[in-house]
Design an enzyme around this catalytic site. Structure first.
Site, PDB file in Angstrom:
ATOM      1  N   HIS A 159       0.748  -1.080  -0.068  1.00  0.00           N
ATOM      2  CA  HIS A 159      -0.326  -0.044   0.193  1.00  0.00           C
ATOM      3  C   HIS A 159       0.818   1.134   0.017  1.00  0.00           C
ATOM      4  O   HIS A 159       0.352   2.437  -0.302  1.00  0.00           O
ATOM      5  CB  HIS A 159      -0.765   0.046   1.242  1.00  0.00           C
ATOM      6  CG  HIS A 159      -2.176  -0.965   1.123  1.00  0.00           C
ATOM      7  ND1 HIS A 159      -2.760  -1.214   0.246  1.00  0.00           N
ATOM      8  CD2 HIS A 159      -2.320  -2.021   2.183  1.00  0.00           C
ATOM      9  CE1 HIS A 159      -3.822  -2.171   0.296  1.00  0.00           C
ATOM     10  NE2 HIS A 159      -3.390  -2.671   1.720  1.00  0.00           N
ATOM     11  N   ASP A 194      -2.485 -10.687  -2.563  1.00  0.00           N
ATOM     12  CA  ASP A 194      -3.203  -9.988  -1.324  1.00  0.00           C
ATOM     13  C   ASP A 194      -4.696  -9.560  -1.878  1.00  0.00           C
ATOM     14  O   ASP A 194      -4.933  -9.188  -2.866  1.00  0.00           O
ATOM     15  CB  ASP A 194      -2.513  -8.755  -1.047  1.00  0.00           C
ATOM     16  CG  ASP A 194      -2.962  -8.244   0.449  1.00  0.00           C
ATOM     17  OD1 ASP A 194      -2.235  -8.701   1.473  1.00  0.00           O
ATOM     18  OD2 ASP A 194      -3.806  -7.634   0.518  1.00  0.00           O
ATOM     19  N   ASP A 283      -4.707 -13.270   3.237  1.00  0.00           N
ATOM     20  CA  ASP A 283      -5.940 -12.727   3.695  1.00  0.00           C
ATOM     21  C   ASP A 283      -7.270 -13.013   3.172  1.00  0.00           C
ATOM     22  O   ASP A 283      -8.172 -12.509   3.199  1.00  0.00           O
ATOM     23  CB  ASP A 283      -5.609 -11.118   4.163  1.00  0.00           C
ATOM     24  CG  ASP A 283      -5.097 -10.515   2.846  1.00  0.00           C
ATOM     25  OD1 ASP A 283      -4.862 -10.919   1.887  1.00  0.00           O
ATOM     26  OD2 ASP A 283      -4.974  -9.075   3.083  1.00  0.00           O
TER      27      ASP A 283
END
Length: 356
Positions: A159, A194, A283
């Site tokens: 990010h 992700d 995740d």
């Protein structure tokens, strides 16, 4: 030999401030994530190496001077004048058209951090640099002829943009590794699996023709980071076509995800990279604290095998995955085909040398 790269500084980063849905709590990115993974790697008898310190040079190849300077300034301020438990947390974020850079540390905090998920503490700078050096060390293994490697990066990185961070991320580990691998005119592909879009990585390479970024993630119309990751985002300038986003519905099950992965791998195969960087988030598992997909443990085994079928020198950077009960099992399931390939390659090399 397949190696896990780790730096001790990563466990000292222990952010305390975390707020979600109006409730205060402890950050999901805490030291036990790394400790759990390390324990599993040791139990599996995987080679664990300390990161080589490459300094800030490779970080500056990706991040701006003022952003790195800000993190250093924040680190010095906390160590010199703040209690050990103190954290710097932004309360606002700059507008996209802001042009005048603030002089105060507080103003710079608001400029460089785009959400409250990434508080800066006494140990953040050293941990972020440690994670980045893990990624560079893993990349160096590929450049030295190794077939695969894994960087246990914590804090994660995908990010983080060139000039600001957020989403638990400070330095973009996958981007730093990809830039390191791209030197000398090499073509590099980044596959981000992700469950959140790798908005920082996309922004860093958006106009680059030599680095392909393919991301499979939850639809940003409904999921963090909300403002990037749509299919229409395909790059700009010379980089048109080297950004590919595959957003999926919330609750996506195994086969839908694997179908999307097949499309992503086709993009990568056509690009024909010399190196592959996988931003590995687990995740998307069904039992994550913030469930976005409904993936099973078996799905991660199949993901790993599918990526390995590309047969490219491949490294992993650890991104998300916050359920301590299954993070290690899911990571091991994904990287196991690469461990097996590396052991086979090492065996053939040793056998060949023995016959010389």
């Amino acid at each position: 030999m397949f190696s896990v790269i780790y730096d001790q500084s990563e466990t000292r980063h222990a952010p305390q401030f975390y707020i979600k849905n109006g409730k205060l709590g402890v950050s999901l990115d805490h030291p036990k994530r790394a400790e759990t993974l390390l324990s599993a790697f040791r139990a599996a008898e995987i080679d664990i190496r300390a990161a080589t310190y490459f300094g800030l040079g490779p970080v500056f190849d990706v991040h701006t001077q003022r952003y790195v300077n800000f993190l250093q300034k924040a680190d010095e301020h906390l160590k010199l004048s703040m209690p050990a438990s103190s954290e710097l947390v932004p309360t606002i974020t700059r507008k996209g058209d802001a042009s005048v850079y603030p002089n105060s540390l507080v103003g710079q905090l608001e400029w460089h951090m785009f959400d409250t998920y990434s508080p800066i503490s006494h140990d953040t700078m050293s941990a972020a640099l440690g994670a980045a050096n893990c990624a560079i060390t893993a990349a160096h293994i590929l450049k030295s002829g190794g077939p695969a490697s894994y960087a246990l990066c914590r804090p994660p990185g995908h990010h983080a943009h060139a000039d600001y961070g957020g989403g638990y991320c400070y330095f973009n580990n996958a981007a730093v590794a990809a830039e390191f691998l791209a030197k000398g005119g090499k073509r590099v592909a980044i596959l981000d699996i992700d469950a959140d879009h790798g908005n920082g990585t996309q922004s860093i390479f958006y106009a680059r023709p030599d680095v392909l970024h393919v991301s499979i993630h939850a639809d940003p119309a409904y999921s963090y980071p909300f403002f990037t990751g749509h299919e229409v985002e395909i790059g700009s300038g010379e980089g048109i076509g080297t950004t590919r986003n595959i957003p999926l519905r919330i609750g996506t099950p195994d086969q839908e995800y694997l179908d999307a992965l097949e499309v992503a791998l086709e993009h990568i195969a056509r690009f024909d990279p010399e190196y592959l960087v996988v931003a590995l988030g687990v995740d998307g598992h069904a039992e994550e604290p913030n469930p976005l997909f409904a993936l099973s443990h078996d799905c991660y085994s199949r993901i790993g095998k599918a990526i390995a079928s590309l047969n490219r020198p491949t490294m992993f950077t650890q991104e998300g995955g916050y359920n301590l009960k299954n993070i290690a099992a899911n990571v091991l399931a994904t990287i196991s085909p690469f461990i097996a390939q590396s052991e086979f390659t090492s065996f053939i090399t040793r056998k060949g040398n023995a016959n010389v």
